[in-house]
Design a protein around this motif. Structure first.
Motif, short mmCIF file in Angstrom:
data_model
loop_
_atom_site.label_atom_id
_atom_site.label_comp_id
_atom_site.label_asym_id
_atom_site.label_seq_id
_atom_site.Cartn_x
_atom_site.Cartn_y
_atom_site.Cartn_z
N LEU A 11 0.83 -1.21 0.00
CA LEU A 11 0.00 0.00 0.00
C LEU A 11 0.86 1.26 0.00
CD1 LEU A 11 -2.86 -1.04 2.43
CD2 LEU A 11 -2.95 -0.83 -0.05
N LEU A 12 1.96 1.24 0.72
CA LEU A 12 2.86 2.38 0.74
C LEU A 12 3.47 2.63 -0.64
CD1 LEU A 12 4.16 4.52 2.53
CD2 LEU A 12 5.99 2.90 2.97
N VAL A 13 3.84 1.57 -1.32
CA VAL A 13 4.39 1.71 -2.67
C VAL A 13 3.32 2.25 -3.62
CG1 VAL A 13 5.21 0.39 -4.66
CG2 VAL A 13 6.19 -0.01 -2.39
N LEU A 14 2.10 1.76 -3.51
CA LEU A 14 1.03 2.25 -4.38
C LEU A 14 0.74 3.73 -4.15
CD1 LEU A 14 -1.46 -0.75 -4.32
CD2 LEU A 14 0.00 -0.01 -6.19
N VAL A 15 0.70 4.14 -2.89
CA VAL A 15 0.47 5.55 -2.58
C VAL A 15 1.62 6.40 -3.10
CG1 VAL A 15 0.34 7.21 -0.68
CG2 VAL A 15 -1.06 5.15 -0.63
N ALA A 16 2.85 5.93 -2.95
CA ALA A 16 4.00 6.68 -3.45
C ALA A 16 3.93 6.85 -4.97
CB ALA A 16 5.29 5.98 -3.05
N VAL A 17 3.56 5.79 -5.67
CA VAL A 17 3.44 5.87 -7.13
C VAL A 17 2.35 6.86 -7.52
CG1 VAL A 17 2.75 4.57 -9.18
CG2 VAL A 17 4.42 3.62 -7.59
N GLY A 21 3.12 10.28 -9.52
CA GLY A 21 2.43 10.47 -10.79
C GLY A 21 1.63 11.76 -10.81
N ALA A 22 0.99 12.09 -9.70
CA ALA A 22 0.24 13.34 -9.61
C ALA A 22 1.17 14.54 -9.71
CB ALA A 22 -0.56 13.38 -8.32
N LEU A 23 2.32 14.46 -9.04
CA LEU A 23 3.29 15.56 -9.14
C LEU A 23 3.78 15.73 -10.57
CD1 LEU A 23 5.50 15.06 -5.96
CD2 LEU A 23 3.94 16.95 -6.42
N ALA A 24 4.09 14.64 -11.23
CA ALA A 24 4.56 14.71 -12.61
C ALA A 24 3.46 15.25 -13.53
CB ALA A 24 5.03 13.34 -13.08
N ALA A 40 9.18 15.12 -9.67
CA ALA A 40 8.83 13.75 -9.29
C ALA A 40 9.97 13.10 -8.50
CB ALA A 40 8.50 12.93 -10.53
N LEU A 41 11.20 13.33 -8.92
CA LEU A 41 12.34 12.78 -8.19
C LEU A 41 12.50 13.42 -6.82
CD1 LEU A 41 14.96 12.38 -11.04
CD2 LEU A 41 13.68 10.59 -9.87
N CYS A 42 12.25 14.71 -6.72
CA CYS A 42 12.29 15.38 -5.41
C CYS A 42 11.18 14.85 -4.50
CB CYS A 42 12.16 16.89 -5.58
SG CYS A 42 13.61 17.66 -6.27
N GLY A 43 10.03 14.59 -5.07
CA GLY A 43 8.94 13.99 -4.29
C GLY A 43 9.29 12.60 -3.81
#
Length: 57
Positions: A11-17, A21-24, A40-43
């Motif tokens: 779930l943590l990986v899914l939220v991070a993705v 993606g939203a930032l990008a 995206a990399l800074c996020g």
């Protein structure tokens, strides 16, 4: 590892993705603000900095 730990990690990986993606996407829509990949990399670095101390415990 227990199945609960694996589920939380997934779930943590899914939220991070989703967040990255939203930032990008937002920066892609407004390219004059900042380069999408840079944000995206800074996020990703920020998320790692926040999560790693919790995971290491």
């Amino acid at each position: 590892m227990s199945s609960l730990v694996l589920l939380v990690a997934l779930l943590l990986v899914l939220v991070a993705v989703l967040v990255l993606g939203a930032l990008a996407y937002v920066t892609h829509r407004h390219p004059q603000a900042v380069a999408p990949l840079t944000l995206a990399l800074c996020g990703a670095a920020f998320l790692a900095a926040c999560v790693m101390p919790i995971v290491v415990r």
